[in-house]
Design a protein around this motif. Structure first.
Motif, PDB file in Angstrom:
ATOM      1  N   TRP A   1       0.818  -1.215   0.000  1.00 17.64           N
ATOM      2  CA  TRP A   1       0.000   0.000   0.000  1.00 17.64           C
ATOM      3  C   TRP A   1       0.848   1.260   0.000  1.00 17.64           C
ATOM      4  O   TRP A   1       0.570   2.182  -0.773  1.00 17.64           O
TER       5      TRP A   1
ATOM      6  N   PHE B   1      -7.501  -0.780 -10.798  1.00 21.25           N
ATOM      7  CA  PHE B   1      -7.178  -1.984 -10.029  1.00 21.25           C
ATOM      8  C   PHE B   1      -8.120  -3.129 -10.380  1.00 21.25           C
ATOM      9  O   PHE B   1      -7.701  -4.285 -10.459  1.00 21.25           O
TER      10      PHE B   1
ATOM     11  N   TRP C   1       0.607  -5.263  -7.708  1.00 20.07           N
ATOM     12  CA  TRP C   1      -0.703  -5.898  -7.535  1.00 20.07           C
ATOM     13  C   TRP C   1      -1.035  -6.937  -8.591  1.00 20.07           C
ATOM     14  O   TRP C   1      -1.827  -7.835  -8.345  1.00 20.07           O
ATOM     15  N   MET C   2      -0.506  -6.767  -9.796  1.00 15.52           N
ATOM     16  CA  MET C   2      -1.060  -7.549 -10.899  1.00 15.52           C
ATOM     17  C   MET C   2      -0.124  -8.620 -11.410  1.00 15.52           C
ATOM     18  O   MET C   2      -0.451  -9.332 -12.340  1.00 15.52           O
TER      19      MET C   2
ATOM     20  N   ILE D   1       2.899   0.033  -9.999  1.00 11.65           N
ATOM     21  CA  ILE D   1       1.693  -0.439  -9.317  1.00 11.65           C
ATOM     22  C   ILE D   1       1.262  -1.792  -9.883  1.00 11.65           C
ATOM     23  O   ILE D   1       0.874  -2.691  -9.146  1.00 11.65           O
TER      24      ILE D   1
ATOM     25  N   PHE E   1     -13.988  -3.549  -1.954  1.00 14.82           N
ATOM     26  CA  PHE E   1     -13.524  -2.218  -1.566  1.00 14.82           C
ATOM     27  C   PHE E   1     -13.357  -1.315  -2.782  1.00 14.82           C
ATOM     28  O   PHE E   1     -13.806  -0.167  -2.786  1.00 14.82           O
ATOM     29  N   HIS E   2     -12.714  -1.838  -3.832  1.00 18.70           N
ATOM     30  CA  HIS E   2     -12.485  -0.994  -5.004  1.00 18.70           C
ATOM     31  C   HIS E   2     -13.801  -0.563  -5.646  1.00 18.70           C
ATOM     32  O   HIS E   2     -13.960   0.587  -6.051  1.00 18.70           O
TER      33      HIS E   2
ATOM     34  N   LEU F   1     -10.967  -7.105  -1.292  1.00 18.78           N
ATOM     35  CA  LEU F   1     -10.338  -5.997  -2.005  1.00 18.78           C
ATOM     36  C   LEU F   1     -11.194  -5.585  -3.212  1.00 18.78           C
ATOM     37  O   LEU F   1     -11.342  -4.402  -3.512  1.00 18.78           O
TER      38      LEU F   1
END
Lengths: 518, 487
Positions: free
Chosen positions: A372, B141, A431-432, A427, B107-108, B104
């Motif tokens: 984060w 995201f 995450w990905m 990012i 949340f997004h 998650l």
């Protein structure tokens, strides 16, 4: 004969830093390893805290002290707090690093404090000679600090490169200062400002302005004088890179603001277009350069070049609003970057692939407390809303438009749009991507003895301190102080993104310190 | 001074922070409270009352940015639409949790809801820009982590495309406020009512107008700025896509009405014909693409391009009676209401055809799924603006407005109505009727899926009976907006 009267209260932050550096240096001589590893960093943090306290105590002062050589005002104090924040983070990040141990703890932290002192003198300078002293006091400790990770070839290379390029910058600056002195007939900023309109189109004076501009552009990594930045950032120990990225940048901009907006403001019509051009070049070069980087430190180096371009916009406009916007951006720039550097430090120790972007793969799943902060830092640097970066950009654009530089505002946003390409790549890595995409750790070769040490015992020690071979991306080390830095910086970024008014007030005080502007 | 809108806007995101504990129930509660609030607001709304439920507080005095929220006829029904679609998506998520990190994901999606609601109720230019840009983050995201094939490049493309527009708009917004302040001699202020009261000189309006228009045209998306849409639509997870397509694109249409028309009247007047032409091209291009695509998501994606073309047409008609803009507002709500269930239908069709989303693999699904077929048919008929549907009323008003503004364009745009029936019916027939597809294993709509779909379809039907509700409450606000330009 009597010396000049000195306002010791106003000078106290400088005294505290000097005294702290000496004490830390002496404490580093202790034979006990525990004292060196434990007490020295604590003493350093204590010095930083005391200095910060003194700075806050002296708030709202505006006085030229020591025969008008140092200007202590809100701009100086605000930037001093910024440097101290950067230094405190650097101490925490260096706590268990190999670099500080190899350099002997005392020297390492004392140099760090000395560098902060140099920055403080630099931004407080009200005289060309003091300016140069501050400039060197800031630079020389950093040359050494860059090379402290002695077992890594790149660290030495980085130190040497920085020394050579930095010296060129210093020489150019000094040459320029000499010209300014020659034209104005005095070294104090007041004398320069007073001579202002008389010498505004004197060739000697203009040559001096140009050379000073180049010298300071080296330090602020403004393109096309930025080439050292990626190499030095990549090679230096990561905590030092973080410190350089935030504090040196702030110091360079501090002195640019004071020198150009106070001493040389009468020639603004000459240097403002030049700085505006440099800003555009810097924004383009920084953003385009960062796109292809796979090393996170190089990526952040180019990103810092681009950010320098944004901040130059605040200098160009020559208004108090511009000064305030630059100071605001510098303050948030510190926290945004430190969050990222803390995560890089943590992953360097754990993942064993250096600062490659692949060290972040799968972080979102396995280490949310690191993922984060990294995400928030990147979003903030890109200027997304709900982070402090958003208001930083608004404030800069506001200052630019306010004084007829709307096109510079457009350049800033176009630059930000380009910057998404690399910030979002980080990012995406967090995450990905799956950790399985990480290449094999490059443990071999990192403990290679170069000039210092080289004994078998030293190697074993280095290996124990670093990553165990084959530990891979999944290893977790206990490093709460690093996670702490990352989380705190990320939180500050978010808090100032939601409620920035306190920081705006501070920035405005700093801007109002420059009384020569409207 | 009330807290209502603050709660409405921030409840989803704040509640979403807890989603890690129990994504299912937290998601439902987080989406239900704003829905209840929105319904209560619609019931309590005073048609002649102008801006209501206002919250006005100082936030960043240094920049003249105030925390000002409020609802008027322009935003009221869009707020309701947002909460309805968000709740439907949450319901869908509750019955079909994603296997990977559902907390998650929830949340997004909730953060997305907060951003959209914030953009609809913001009465301060900087606040609007903040929410408008924030909208993008959760969807980046969502696409990047839970998307299908090529998710990472698609997510990047979507963000860069849309943020180029938004960032230019940011510069434009700052320029608007700063230049307004220096022109009028007042203090710097981003509050919309202050900016509208002191319009900029026409020359300045023109360049700033383009920064805003570009941002909104990209977001819609409108031809020729739709390049990000096919990739993003192909890969976005369906519950997110239903919300994205149903609501997020409406923010752009709303932005034209809320910001562009009142702030830049002179620029709108000089360029509105060009935007009408752009809208017509969007309608034709979107429709033609929609009946040549075979991927079900892209059929809907391109049909959205066409539908948003209609909405743009209505906004820029600038007719004296403001019928075009009223139709546009109505159509924005209609389109959100029909496109969201259609995306859920695609998910259900894919389940009956071994996961394929290509309509060539469908066929004959109707035989064993009559209820699903009926629901699909109603939605499809609403999409093609069957007389009797609210969409018919919307498109009719838009064309009426355009006709009294620029006749030739209205004639060409009317073709779009015909084309809509071609692609909507093609999609419906290829899936439900025709020969049974090789991979098709049809079965009836399950109760839990019906729970999501039936209320949405009922909402379409209800709205078809009473489109007046939305029209009446919006009439005054729309008229003021449009007549500011034509005056």
């Amino acid at each position: 004969m009597k010396g000049p009267a000195i306002n010791w209260e106003a000078l106290s932050p400088f005294v505290a830093l000097t005294a702290g550096a000496c004490i830390v240096l002496l404490a580093g001589l202790a034979r006990s390893r525990g004292v060196r590893r434990g007490a020295v960093p604590v003493l350093t943090l204590l010095t930083i805290a005391v200095t910060a306290g003194l700075a806050v105590w002296q708030w709202d002062i505006r006085e030229a002290i020591v025969a008008k050589a140092l200007m202590v005002d809100d701009l100086t104090l605000t930037l001093l707090l910024v440097f101290l924040a950067g230094a405190a983070a650097a101490v925490l990040l260096s706590w268990r690093s190999e670099a500080s141990e190899e350099a002997g703890e005392g020297e390492y932290y004392a140099l760090l404090l000395m560098s902060v002192l140099g920055m403080a003198v630099l931004v407080a300078a009200n005289d060309l000679v003091v300016l140069f002293i501050g400039f060197e006091l800031l630079s020389i400790p950093l040359y050494v600090l860059c090379a402290t990770h002695m077992r890594r070839e790149q660290s030495l290379e980085s130190g040497l490169k920085y020394l050579i390029i930095g010296s060129v910058g210093s020489a150019t600056l000094l040459y320029g200062l000499a010209f300014l002195y020659g034209a104005a007939g005095g070294t104090s900023f007041d004398a320069l400002a007073a001579a202002g309109s008389r010498i505004a189109d004197d060739v000697l004076f203009l040559t001096g302005v140009a050379l000073v501009m180049v010298g300071l552009a080296f330090k602020a990594s403004v393109a096309p004088f930025h080439q050292w930045t990626p190499d030095v950032y990549e090679g230096a120990p990561t905590p030092i890179t973080g410190f350089m990225a935030v504090a040196t940048k702030a110091a360079a901009f501090g002195v640019i603001l004071r020198l150009f907006d106070v001493a040389l403001v009468s020639a603004a019509t000459t240097w403002a277009p030049a700085f505006a051009t440099l800003a555009v070049i810097t924004i383009v070069v920084g953003n385009v350069g960062a796109i292809g980087q796979s090393s996170l430190k190089r990526l952040l180096a180019y990103s810092s070049v681009a950010q320098a371009g944004y901040m130059l916009a605040g200098v160009v406009v020559t208004t108090r609003l511009g000064v305030a916007a630059t100071v605001f951006y510098l303050a948030i720039y510190v926290v945004m970057n430190l969050a990222a550097f803390a995560v890089i430090v943590a992953r360097e120790r754990e993942a064993g692939v250096g600062d490659d972007i692949s060290s972040l793969y799968g972080l979102g799943r396995s280490r949310p407390w690191l993922a984060w902060p990294m995400t928030i830092s990147m979003l903030a640097l890109a200027g997304f809303p709900a982070t402090a970066g958003f208001f930083g950009k608004i404030y800069l654009i506001n200052a630019a438009v306010d004084n007829g530089y709307a096109w510079l505002g457009i350049v800033i946003v176009v630059g930000s749009a380009v910057s998404l390409a690399y910030y979002l790549r980080v990012i995406a890595a967090v995450w990905m991507r799956a950790p399985s995409e990480t290449p094999a750790p490059l443990v071999a070769g990192r403990a290679r003895p170069l000039i210092a040490g080289g004994s078998a015992e030293a190697d074993a020690e280095a290996r124990a301190a670093g990553v165990a071979p084959g530990a891979g991306a999944g290893a977790r080390l206990r490093q709460p102080e690093v996670v702490f830095v990352a989380v705190v910086c990320a939180l500050v970024t978010i808090v100032f993104g939601l409620y920035p008014q306190p920081l705006f007030d501070v920035a405005r005080d700093a801007g109002n310190a420059i009384v020569s502007l409207i | 001074m009330t807290l209502h809108l603050t709660i409405l806007v921030f409840f989803p995101a704040v509640c979403g922070l807890l989603a890690a504990f129990n994504p299912r129930w937290v998601g439902l509660i987080a989406a239900f409270v704003p829905l209840a609030y929105a319904v209560a607001m619609v019931a309590d709304f005073d048609v002649a009352g102008g801006l209501q439920f206002v919250t006005d507080d100082k936030w960043i005095p240094a920049l003249g940015i105030r925390y000002k929220l409020g609802v008027d006829g322009l935003s009221l029904w869009l707020v309701l639409l947002t909460t309805v679609i968000a709740f439907a998506s949450m319901l869908w998520l509750a019955v079909r949790q994603p296997s990977d990190r559902p907390g998650l994901f929830t949340f997004h999606l909730l953060l997305g809801e907060t951003a959209v609601l914030g953009a609809f109720v913001a009465q301060d230019l900087a606040l609007f820009v903040l929410f408008f840009d924030l909208m993008l983050v959760p969807f980046y995201f969502l696409v990047g982590q839970w998307g299908g094939e090529n998710r990472i490049p698609a997510a990047l493309k979507m963000v860069i495309y849309t943020l180029v527009g938004s960032l230019l708009m940011l510069a434009g917004a700052v320029a608007t406020a700063v230049l307004t302040a220096s022109n009028s001699g007042h203090d710097l202020s981003f509050v919309l009512s202050d900016l509208v009261a002191n319009p900029l000189p026409a020359g300045t309006q023109k360049w700033i107008f383009f920064t805003f228009a570009l941002a909104f045209l990209i977001k819609m998306p409108s031809f020729p700025f739709h390049g990000w849409m096919p990739d993003a639509y192909r890969t976005m997870p369906l519950p997110a896509l239903a919300f994205f397509s149903g609501v997020v694109s409406k923010v752009a249409a709303y932005g034209f009405l809320r910001l562009v028309l009142p702030l830049f009247p002179a620029a709108v007047e000089s360029f509105h014909t060009w935007f009408l032409v752009l809208a017509v091209i969007s309608i034709l291009y979107g429709s033609v693409q929609a009946f040549t695509q075979t991927n079900a998501r892209l059929i809907l994606g391109y049909s959205s391009v066409a539908q948003l073309g209609f909405i743009t047409l209505g906004i820029f008609a600038i007719d004296a009676a403001a019928q075009g803009a009223q139709g546009a507002l109505l159509q924005a709500i209609n389109h959100g209401l029909v496109v969201a269930p259609l995306f859920f239908v695609i998910a259900l069709l894919a389940e009956r055809a071994e996961g394929s989303e290509d309509i060539r693999d469908y066929g004959g699904i109707a035989f064993r799924a009559p209820v699903l077929t009926v629901l699909f048919l109603i939605t499809a008929l609403a999409t093609l603006a069957m007389p009797g549907s609210a969409n018919f009323a919307g498109e009719f008003l838009i064309l009426l407005g355009t006709f009294s503004s620029v006749q030739a364009i209205a004639f060409v745009a009317a073709l779009g109505v015909i084309l809509a029936s071609v692609y909507a019916l093609r999609f419906y027939f290829r899936s439900m009727h025709y020969r049974v597809g090789a991979q098709v294993q049809s079965f009836e709509l399950s109760l839990r899926d019906g729970l999501v779909l039936v209320p949405l379809v009922l909402a379409i039907l209800a709205f078809a009976l009473y489109p007046q509700l939305a029209l009446q409450s919006g009439e005054e606000a729309v008229k003021t907006t449009v007549q500011a330009v034509s005056r």
